[in-house]
Design a protein around this motif. Sequence first.
Motif, mmCIF file in Angstrom:
data_model
loop_
_atom_site.group_PDB
_atom_site.id
_atom_site.type_symbol
_atom_site.label_atom_id
_atom_site.label_comp_id
_atom_site.label_asym_id
_atom_site.label_seq_id
_atom_site.Cartn_x
_atom_site.Cartn_y
_atom_site.Cartn_z
ATOM 1 N N UNK A 1 30.640 36.198 -23.116
ATOM 2 C CA UNK A 1 30.015 36.788 -21.909
ATOM 3 C C UNK A 1 29.359 38.139 -22.163
ATOM 4 N N UNK A 2 28.423 38.162 -23.115
ATOM 5 C CA UNK A 2 27.757 39.435 -23.405
ATOM 6 C C UNK A 2 27.022 39.968 -22.166
ATOM 7 N N UNK A 3 26.258 39.085 -21.526
ATOM 8 C CA UNK A 3 25.414 39.579 -20.435
ATOM 9 C C UNK A 3 26.262 40.046 -19.250
ATOM 10 N N UNK A 4 27.360 39.332 -18.979
ATOM 11 C CA UNK A 4 28.220 39.782 -17.874
ATOM 12 C C UNK A 4 28.918 41.095 -18.232
ATOM 13 N N UNK A 5 29.205 41.265 -19.546
ATOM 14 C CA UNK A 5 29.798 42.542 -19.957
ATOM 15 C C UNK A 5 28.800 43.672 -19.728
ATOM 16 N N UNK A 6 27.530 43.413 -20.039
ATOM 17 C CA UNK A 6 26.497 44.423 -19.772
ATOM 18 C C UNK A 6 26.407 44.727 -18.278
ATOM 19 N N UNK A 7 26.467 43.656 -17.493
ATOM 20 C CA UNK A 7 26.418 43.827 -16.041
ATOM 21 C C UNK A 7 27.625 44.625 -15.554
ATOM 22 N N UNK A 8 28.793 44.313 -16.131
ATOM 23 C CA UNK A 8 30.020 45.035 -15.764
ATOM 24 C C UNK A 8 29.907 46.523 -16.097
ATOM 25 N N UNK A 9 29.186 46.829 -17.157
ATOM 26 C CA UNK A 9 29.010 48.235 -17.538
ATOM 27 C C UNK A 9 27.991 48.926 -16.619
ATOM 28 N N UNK A 10 26.897 48.234 -16.342
ATOM 29 C CA UNK A 10 25.782 48.878 -15.617
ATOM 30 C C UNK A 10 26.011 48.956 -14.103
ATOM 31 N N UNK A 11 26.553 47.889 -13.513
ATOM 32 C CA UNK A 11 26.679 47.849 -12.047
ATOM 33 C C UNK A 11 27.485 49.027 -11.484
ATOM 34 N N UNK A 12 28.671 49.339 -12.061
ATOM 35 C CA UNK A 12 29.408 50.494 -11.515
ATOM 36 C C UNK A 12 28.637 51.799 -11.648
ATOM 37 N N UNK A 13 27.848 51.920 -12.724
ATOM 38 C CA UNK A 13 27.071 53.154 -12.877
ATOM 39 C C UNK A 13 26.068 53.300 -11.733
ATOM 40 N N UNK A 14 25.467 52.175 -11.336
ATOM 41 C CA UNK A 14 24.527 52.218 -10.212
ATOM 42 C C UNK A 14 25.282 52.522 -8.917
ATOM 43 N N UNK A 15 26.402 51.840 -8.719
ATOM 44 C CA UNK A 15 27.140 52.016 -7.461
ATOM 45 C C UNK A 15 27.757 53.413 -7.342
ATOM 46 N N UNK A 16 28.040 54.012 -8.495
ATOM 47 C CA UNK A 16 28.651 55.348 -8.447
ATOM 48 C C UNK A 16 27.710 56.379 -7.819
ATOM 49 N N UNK A 17 26.412 56.150 -7.894
ATOM 50 C CA UNK A 17 25.464 57.131 -7.331
ATOM 51 C C UNK A 17 25.692 57.279 -5.822
ATOM 52 N N UNK A 18 25.595 56.214 -5.024
ATOM 53 C CA UNK A 18 25.872 56.402 -3.586
ATOM 54 C C UNK A 18 27.336 56.716 -3.294
ATOM 55 N N UNK A 19 28.235 56.188 -4.115
ATOM 56 C CA UNK A 19 29.662 56.437 -3.846
ATOM 57 C C UNK A 19 29.978 57.925 -4.033
ATOM 58 N N UNK A 20 29.489 58.514 -5.124
ATOM 59 C CA UNK A 20 29.742 59.943 -5.350
ATOM 60 C C UNK A 20 29.011 60.801 -4.323
ATOM 61 N N UNK A 21 27.833 60.329 -3.895
ATOM 62 C CA UNK A 21 27.072 61.079 -2.879
ATOM 63 C C UNK A 21 27.870 61.201 -1.579
ATOM 64 N N UNK A 22 28.656 60.186 -1.258
ATOM 65 C CA UNK A 22 29.421 60.197 -0.002
ATOM 66 C C UNK A 22 30.826 60.767 -0.159
ATOM 67 N N UNK A 23 31.209 61.063 -1.384
ATOM 68 C CA UNK A 23 32.580 61.528 -1.639
ATOM 69 C C UNK A 23 32.946 62.746 -0.785
ATOM 70 N N UNK A 24 32.062 63.758 -0.673
ATOM 71 C CA UNK A 24 32.456 64.929 0.139
ATOM 72 C C UNK A 24 32.591 64.610 1.628
ATOM 73 N N UNK A 25 32.112 63.463 2.064
ATOM 74 C CA UNK A 25 32.096 63.166 3.504
ATOM 75 C C UNK A 25 33.099 62.075 3.896
ATOM 76 N N UNK A 26 34.075 61.820 3.028
ATOM 77 C CA UNK A 26 34.995 60.702 3.283
ATOM 78 C C UNK A 26 35.698 60.855 4.621
ATOM 79 N N UNK A 27 36.175 62.058 4.900
ATOM 80 C CA UNK A 27 36.926 62.285 6.157
ATOM 81 C C UNK A 27 36.058 61.920 7.367
ATOM 82 N N UNK A 28 34.787 62.320 7.332
ATOM 83 C CA UNK A 28 33.910 62.072 8.480
ATOM 84 C C UNK A 28 33.485 60.610 8.562
ATOM 85 N N UNK A 29 33.133 60.046 7.414
ATOM 86 C CA UNK A 29 32.534 58.707 7.434
ATOM 87 C C UNK A 29 33.556 57.582 7.573
#
Lengths: 213, 497
Positions: free
Chosen positions: B26-54
Amino acid sequence: MLRRCSAVFVALYLGTLAYGLVSHAVGYKTYRHLGMYFIVWDMYCGWSGWETRTHLLGEGESGTYYELDPPPWGDICVFGDTGRRHYDATGMHALRLAQNTVAHTEHEPIVRYLVIEEAWAKKYNLPDELWALRYEAPREFRSYHRIRAAFDADGELTLGAPGWHAWLATQAVGNNPRLRKDVQRGTPVFTAGDFARDPSVVMPVGHQTYSRD
Amino acid sequence: MSRPIDERAPGVSAKIREFFFAEEVPWSLALLRICLPLVLLVPVLQRWPHVRTLYSSDGAPAPMWINFGHPDLLPIPGPTLAVALYAALVFCLVATCVGWRTRLSLAATTALYTYFTLLDGITTLTKYTVIASHVLLLLTCSGCGTVWSADALLARGREPRWPGPADGPKCPVWPRRLIAILVGVVYLGAAATKMHTTGYFSGDQMAFWMQTNLNMANPIGERVSLYPAWLVVASYTVIIWEIVFLFLCWRGWGRTICIALGYMFHLMTGILLGLVIFPILYITLYLALFNEWDIRRLGRWLRRGGRRFVALGSALRVIAWRPGLPAIRPIQSLTAFGTLLATLVVANVEIEHRRDVYGERRPEGRHVLQPIDPQRLAMLLDEAQGLDPVDKMFSFDIGTELLGEVLMDRRREFLHGERAIIQCSLQPSHEDLFVEVQVRDGGDRIVQRTGNVIPRENLRGNLFYTLDRSLEPGEYTFVMRIDGKEVARKSIRLREG
């Protein structure tokens, strides 16, 4: 065994995707429950010629009004520089946003909450150089405001009005003397469908008003 | 070397079996497993300071289940729990990326990510988060952690060299197939949406979107919105591509063309519409369209390139470097995983508490609400009763050629004998309107008057006007009027033909 479970999972997953696709394509129970949001791919459906914004006001018992969003500790802007309240297209969560500001600030007792929708034609979003390319007249920005909802101090809805797009569609349909006359007579009642695919679609929602005689 | 599994061709039921249950590294899924969280971390980290409110009951969450009429479907966490779970989500995304306790991390990420997105239906949940939830679930079921992962590295000997001549651990291919099918089905659904959308094929809907200021800045899109003929061509191209993608994306030239168009399409959604995460995420998902054979071929190209270009060779050696770690037992790995997770969670809860997001523990006390400016209040409470006629007009253009419903050439100069098309475009929604057009000479005197009824289901009306020799050469102005009021004008110069 593992392979059988995998086969069942594959079949269920494909069936679910297919159901969502067909449901969306033919308009069958498309928004029936939350799960449908995960299998209906209706991106790009809500864009119109109008830009809308939401304003939240609180009225104190002295009659003084306070703007409740953005809150004093700062706005939450996750897409560019537009505040969070403006993405609440249905206005369903506006009260909670307003109450959160009230809950964490000092103020006189708030007796009423107002949700106000502001709208302007998107052509006014064009920067000056593009405006000059498209229009000969100078830009005179104009926006419209409408009270969308009012709540009492306990958060009970006291006034509910259609959103901007529904109001505009109703205005367009209602601009017809014959139709108005018919409506005044009491049968039938027409309204513009808020979620209709075509803004010109007219959906009958009422049928008969009963005479007091 | 055996042929790629995508290209074997036995009978129909065997083909289906092979399609879903053949095995590959599963080379391609391993690549996907590596890349997808990196993409998702952008909006997730952006909202981190607002967890209490959101996302917490001490803020203003906007649970999506309320929109669907299920007010108590899921619990809304208290602030401490929300902050703790969010820290766990960030940790699990990082662990997924590096492949540490991969299946556990993926399962936790799937649950937490979906839960948090549902908690904020107005600024977190979007269709890209839904797609991400699907893919995280499918990755959880896959063997994507068996290669290129910390798990494989820690259990030394299980990590094959990439792309090794022999083979790493093989896994059934169905999770990759389902992700690829999901990619295609989303396109099909998007095509159905476009078919339902009024004004899509005339380019109006795209033009309005490009002029919308709710996504990131899109100055190029605003400029392109002035040329609707391009949008008509793009509308048809996109919808055809979206419909055929699912059927052509599997092999050969069909796959190459579909993927190339896909890259272009998503790039344009970024440039023209101001979308950021959606296109990056979706392009990442294209990794599921590549099989073991493709990754091996990529490896060969890279190795060949590495021999030719020193910089690339050095980069490949860095990537291929493996630290000489002692073998670590699964229980040790799990203990370290749990300890780090707990540390991050506790630290995050403490930091968030000290941040005092609402300023309630400030030396000067809680924030005090300030009365609104009276002028602003008057403006907000001035309720609209109707539209100014100027705001019923979207554009007023003159040209000679139509493509679909829109003018291809907006012109300022005409020759005697040419037939001008005067196009009056209106804002949706509008009532049945009579649009008057006046032709005025250089002294602003009315030379001719004409008009057209634009019914409420149409967004534009066209008037055809022959610029014959009854008009002297010179400057003329076309004036568009609604409800007896001038709403737009366009000047032209008429020359001898």
